[in-house]
Design an enzyme around this catalytic site. Structure first.
Site, PDB file in Angstrom:
ATOM      1  N   LYS A  45       3.161  -5.482  -2.452  1.00  0.00           N
ATOM      2  CA  LYS A  45       2.992  -4.503  -3.302  1.00  0.00           C
ATOM      3  C   LYS A  45       2.634  -3.512  -2.735  1.00  0.00           C
ATOM      4  CE  LYS A  45       1.584  -8.468  -5.599  1.00  0.00           C
ATOM      5  NZ  LYS A  45       2.331  -8.978  -6.271  1.00  0.00           N
TER       6      LYS A  45
ATOM      7  N   ASP B 158     -19.249 -10.598   6.948  1.00  0.00           N
ATOM      8  CA  ASP B 158     -20.112  -9.807   7.262  1.00  0.00           C
ATOM      9  C   ASP B 158     -20.422  -8.422   6.936  1.00  0.00           C
ATOM     10  OD1 ASP B 158     -20.945 -12.225   8.825  1.00  0.00           O
ATOM     11  OD2 ASP B 158     -20.067 -11.630  10.754  1.00  0.00           O
TER      12      ASP B 158
ATOM     13  N   ASP C  47       4.918  10.739   1.181  1.00  0.00           N
ATOM     14  CA  ASP C  47       4.778  11.771   1.951  1.00  0.00           C
ATOM     15  C   ASP C  47       4.260  11.588   3.367  1.00  0.00           C
ATOM     16  OD1 ASP C  47       6.118  13.169  -0.002  1.00  0.00           O
ATOM     17  OD2 ASP C  47       4.297  14.431  -0.809  1.00  0.00           O
TER      18      ASP C  47
END
Length: 523
Positions: free
Chosen positions: A443, A250, A448
């Site tokens: 993956k 959608d 940070d």
């Protein structure tokens, strides 16, 4: 000189001329590393026939002129932005300008991406033409089963269309569940399009479930069809594959991550099971960018113009007036730890018809931008020299740099090549872990505590140069924290690799690892 001797001499001269000609082609081919050029030239002259035959089969990135032309025509019909392509990548010209306004539905607040991270998104925009969009919500899904549960629920609740693209789609329990959900959606009158890689999904494509979907009205296509393998090699590399995993529902819901449409048990390679994947479900404008990527893959294979859909205003189904409210989210409530109304994100699509250095650039930019912590999970690690150097430099400048690999890789070749890099990484201070509880297929990269990259791309040369991949780059401390927590779970179950362990490897193991890695530039 006898006639037979003369003929032998002529054949020898012709063969040498052919070797020289192919070697010159290697040297003149654009955008190949010197190491790869040297390796190919050595192979061509060292292996009198096998060398140049191997080069003709797998030495160049080429999907075929006809496919390139269909891709060009398809992209020309789509609204801007067009996918940025390299002018020498299979003959596609790079557009003179990028006008991404059509898929910038939500403006980015000036402070939503800190200045120190904005260059990462500028790099991403230079690849696919997609600017980062805000207004997204996201949820990290618990595991493979939870992903399929959510996907089936979303398909069953869809109101307009469902688009799926998978590299591997198996006719197992989860694969059949998704197929049945598509059949139900098509029965409700929804437009359902499903694209599966012709090699990775060959079992599903040849199954009764594929035929039932087609008979039910689901529009189906095979990505990069192989056809006759003997003839296929004459028109382009047979091993260039569509490795993407894209779901768009959608125009508002999308999924991104590493999971194929299959059971975690992955019965075709059961001894490595379970496959441990990572998927994130998004709601928001980011779905339009994945929609564009899906259309760019779909239209070259099917006479089906998706231009009107991509020009439709977001949050508006075709049966609704422009003022009608968009339906409430169709998923379970998002956890409180996930951003509810911002989450800047950007789709990055790469492949053999995008500039050759795109995916390595993304990884290197993220690695060099890290200041405190960098954590990566990847099942396949066959880097180029610059990525290996970037990871070593990251650890040397004090960034806590961690990589998690599977302990048991489904590719013996890739496992050997990956381990050839361990000693240098460990010497630089990179922490290496191996996950023993199945094939860690996730993956992911977190940096940070704020920036994350998820998707289909591995840190290997196949993902860099040969496969079509899709990733999402995002800035969100809450979602990054959730992804970092998942990575920490992998680390808790993993075994640390020490310099002493690597130093104790036998000379035979080191010789095998380094020999395989030496062939990386040509593979």
């Amino acid at each position: 000189m006898s006639e037979s001797s003369l003929m032998a001499s002529l054949l020898l001269v012709a063969h040498f001329a052919l070797q020289v000609g192919i070697a010159m082609r290697v040297l003149l081919r654009p955008h190949r590393e010197p190491a790869a050029r040297m390796t190919w030239v050595i192979l061509i002259f060292a292996l009198p026939v096998a060398g140049f035959v191997a080069y003709l089969l797998v030495g160049e990135t080429n999907i075929g002129r006809r496919r390139v032309e269909r891709l060009r025509q398809s992209l020309a019909r789509l609204p801007a932005p067009r996918l940025v392509t390299h002018p020498n990548a299979a003959g596609i010209s790079e557009p003179d300008g990028i006008s991404p306004d059509s898929i910038r539905p939500d403006s980015i607040p000036p402070d939503s991406i800190p200045p120190e991270h904005r260059h990462l998104f500028r790099l991403g925009e230079s690849i696919s033409g997609f600017a980062p969009v805000s207004g997204n919500q996201a949820r990290l899904l618990a595991d493979s089963t939870a992903t399929i549960d959510a996907l089936v629920a979303d398909i069953d609740a869809a109101r307009d269309h469902v688009h799926l693209l998978f590299y591997i789609w198996l006719p197992d329990n989860n694969g059949r569940r998704v197929a049945e959900a598509l059949i139900r959606a098509a029965g409700r009158g929804l437009m359902c399009r499903a694209l599966a890689d012709d090699l990775g999904s060959r079992r599903m494509i040849g199954s009764e479930h594929w035929r039932r979907m087609r008979d039910a009205g689901v529009r189906l296509a095979r990505a990069l069809p192989i056809g006759n393998p003997l003839l296929r090699v004459l028109t382009g590399r047979i091993d260039l594959r569509n490795h993407r995993k894209i779901v768009v529902i959608d125009d508002w819901i999308t999924y991104c991550g590493s999971q194929n449409c299959a059971d975690a048990e992955f019965l075709i390679k059961a001894k490595y099971a379970p496959w441990v994947d990572l998927m994130v479900r998004f709601e928001g404008p980011i779905a339009r960018q994945n929609q564009y990527l899906f259309a760019s893959d779909w239209m070259p294979h099917v006479e089906d113009d998706m231009d009107a859909l991509l020009r439709r205003p977001l949050r508006q189904l075709p049966s609704q007036p422009a003022s009608a409210p968009f339906p409430a989210p169709l998923s379970p409530p998002l956890s409180s730890g996930i951003s509810q109304d911002a989450l800047p994100a950007q789709v990055i699509g790469t492949g053999p018809t995008v500039r050759w250095s795109a995916m390595p650039e993304v990884f290197e930019a993220l690695i060099y931008s890290a200041r405190q912590e960098l954590t990566i999970t990847t099942p396949y690690y066959v880097p180029d020299e610059s990525i290996q150097a970037a990871l070593c430099a990251s650890a040397r400048r004090g960034v806590r740099t961690t990589i998690v690999f599977p302990a048991h890789n489904d590719s013996r070749i890739v496992a050997a090549a990956s381990r050839s890099y361990y000693a240098e990484l460990l010497a630089a201070g990179v922490r290496i872990f191996e996950y023993p509880k199945g094939l860690l297929h996730a993956k992911s990269l977190t940096m940070d505590g704020a920036i994350s990259l998820i998707g289909s791309a591995n840190m290997d040369r196949r993902s860099f140069e040969l496969n079509y991949e899709n990733n999402i780059l995002l800035h969100d401390p809450a979602l990054t924290a959730s992804l970092r927590e998942r990575q920490q779970q992998y680390l808790a179950d993993s075994v640390p690799i020490t310099p002493e362990q690597v130093g104790a490897w036998s000379w035979r193991q080191r010789l095998w690892n380094n020999t395989v890695a030496m062939l990386g530039p040509v593979l």
